[in-house]
Design an enzyme around this catalytic site. Structure first.
Site, PDB file in Angstrom:
ATOM      1  N   GLY A 181       2.465  -6.111  26.107  1.00  0.00           N
ATOM      2  CA  GLY A 181       3.370  -6.945  25.671  1.00  0.00           C
ATOM      3  C   GLY A 181       2.674  -8.246  24.677  1.00  0.00           C
ATOM      4  O   GLY A 181       1.651  -7.837  24.063  1.00  0.00           O
ATOM      5  N   ASN A 208      -3.548  -9.559  17.174  1.00  0.00           N
ATOM      6  CA  ASN A 208      -3.769  -8.846  18.223  1.00  0.00           C
ATOM      7  C   ASN A 208      -5.029  -9.177  19.008  1.00  0.00           C
ATOM      8  O   ASN A 208      -5.665 -10.054  18.939  1.00  0.00           O
ATOM      9  CB  ASN A 208      -3.796  -7.157  17.990  1.00  0.00           C
ATOM     10  CG  ASN A 208      -5.080  -7.055  17.161  1.00  0.00           C
ATOM     11  OD1 ASN A 208      -6.223  -7.611  17.169  1.00  0.00           O
ATOM     12  ND2 ASN A 208      -5.109  -5.714  16.542  1.00  0.00           N
ATOM     13  N   ASN A 250       0.918  -1.174  -0.044  1.00  0.00           N
ATOM     14  CA  ASN A 250      -0.077  -0.028   0.201  1.00  0.00           C
ATOM     15  C   ASN A 250       0.841   1.311   0.017  1.00  0.00           C
ATOM     16  O   ASN A 250       2.077   1.288   0.388  1.00  0.00           O
ATOM     17  CB  ASN A 250      -0.828   0.065   1.314  1.00  0.00           C
ATOM     18  CG  ASN A 250      -2.046  -1.094   1.419  1.00  0.00           C
ATOM     19  OD1 ASN A 250      -2.295  -1.355   0.275  1.00  0.00           O
ATOM     20  ND2 ASN A 250      -2.292  -1.496   2.481  1.00  0.00           N
ATOM     21  N   ASP A 305       3.247  -5.588  12.147  1.00  0.00           N
ATOM     22  CA  ASP A 305       4.217  -6.056  11.403  1.00  0.00           C
ATOM     23  C   ASP A 305       5.459  -6.340  11.653  1.00  0.00           C
ATOM     24  O   ASP A 305       6.213  -7.415  11.389  1.00  0.00           O
ATOM     25  CB  ASP A 305       4.147  -5.115  10.045  1.00  0.00           C
ATOM     26  CG  ASP A 305       2.791  -4.957   9.470  1.00  0.00           C
ATOM     27  OD1 ASP A 305       1.831  -5.785   9.798  1.00  0.00           O
ATOM     28  OD2 ASP A 305       2.180  -3.948   9.093  1.00  0.00           O
TER      29      ASP A 305
HETATM   30  O1  RIB Z   1      -0.003  -2.697   9.606  1.00  0.00           O
HETATM   31  C1  RIB Z   1       0.185  -1.413   9.021  1.00  0.00           C
HETATM   32  C2  RIB Z   1      -0.502  -1.087   7.745  1.00  0.00           C
HETATM   33  O2  RIB Z   1      -1.812  -1.695   7.623  1.00  0.00           O
HETATM   34  C3  RIB Z   1      -0.218   0.217   7.108  1.00  0.00           C
HETATM   35  O3  RIB Z   1       1.114   0.203   6.443  1.00  0.00           O
HETATM   36  C4  RIB Z   1      -1.445   0.253   6.027  1.00  0.00           C
HETATM   37  O4  RIB Z   1      -0.956   0.041   4.896  1.00  0.00           O
HETATM   38  C5  RIB Z   1      -2.419  -1.094   6.648  1.00  0.00           C
HETATM   39  O5  RIB Z   1      -1.997  -1.897   5.341  1.00  0.00           O
END
Ligand code: RIB
Length: 278
Positions: free
Chosen positions: A200, A176, A11, A228
């Site tokens: 945590g 999450n 994205n 991520d």
């Molecule tokens: O996890 C964060 C991401 O979620 C962002 O970078 C956005 O693009 C969405 O995909």
């Protein structure tokens, strides 16, 4: 060096900084608007790369200038983009992000070309681990679950039901707190990591907690990309043979460093930064 293939989303993030998140129907003025490379798949690819992995990205982008912006950091840092296909009909995916003064975010994703990435089993050949996310279609996730060699990882975000047959084939699912509550059948996967933001994370195997870790103290500036960064770090650490507890601590530290800086990909830590923090 572990070889990791990420099958996921790319994205361009349009991020507005605001003092507080808007109420429904409210218009707010932003302090700044940034264009930042993002997408859960691409973020995990770059995170793994910065932690020392040899990374290939399998994804789709549009035939537009947003694709160049979205792929710029992956390209500059040596992620293999030969399996990123250009969709002639759909635009590059975009995310509309608001970040408030506490680093809390809202994210709306317009999937664009992420709705139809063309993944072939051959794209996965030779991988020590394959990561995927729920910003690509169910069929794509199913190809990973069925054909990926090595360690199979799903970051089950954004939340939606996942086929039990797919979950059973996965070695690790990362969610999450909200995704954990919403997703049925998760414990069929080899392991489940649940993140709790500043509190945590917990690692479960067979429905039983096997490790728990807290992040180092940090100032939250922007929560974008924390999941991520956590997912990539946990994968890299487990591939390196770290214990569950050590790997979880490493992943929590990666998430903490990410939230202390602005933007998705610019905020992802390197291995040296992480070791320094720990
Ligand atoms: O996890 C964060 C991401 O979620 C962002 O970078 C956005 O693009 C969405 O995909």
């Amino acid at each position: 060096m572990p070889r990791i293939v990420v099958v996921g989303s790319v994205n361009l993030d349009l991020t507005a900084e605001v003092d507080r998140l808007p109420e429904p129907g409210e218009t707010l003025a932003a302090g700044a608007l940034r264009r930042v490379p993002g997408g859960k798949g691409a973020n995990q690819a770059l995170a793994a790369r910065r932690l020392g992995a040899d990374v290939t990205m399998v994804a789709a982008v549009g035939k537009d200038t947003a694709a160049d912006e979205a792929l710029a950091m992956l390209r500059a840092e040596g992620v293999d983009l030969t399996a990123v296909r250009v969709d002639p009909e759909l635009p590059t995916g975009h995310a509309l992000i608001t970040v408030d003064a506490e680093g809390e975010t809202t994210i709306i994703v317009a999937a664009g070309a992420n709705a139809r990435p063309a993944v072939e089993p051959a794209d996965l050949a030779g991988a020590d681990a394959v990561l995927t996310v729920l910003e690509v279609p169910d069929e794509t996730v199913a190809v990973v679950a069925e054909h990926a060699p090595g360690f199979r990882v799903l970051n089950a975000a954004p939340s939606r039901p996942v086929d039990p047959g797919v979950l059973r084939r996965l070695d690790l699912v990362v969610v999450n707190r909200a995704e954990f509550a919403a997703l049925d059948g998760l414990d069929a996967a080899g392991a489940v990591a649940v993140t709790y933001g500043g509190e945590g994370a917990v690692l479960r195997r067979g429905g039983v907690e096997v490790a728990r870790a807290e992040p180092p103290p940090t100032t939250v500036v922007d929560g974008t990309g924390a999941g991520d960064s956590f997912t990539a770090a946990l994968t890299v650490a487990l591939l390196a043979g770290r214990s569950d507890a050590d790997a979880l601590r490493y992943a929590c530290a990666a998430g903490a460093l990410t939230v202390s800086r602005r933007g998705a990909q610019p905020s992802l830590p390197t291995a040296a930064e992480l070791e320094g923090m720990l």
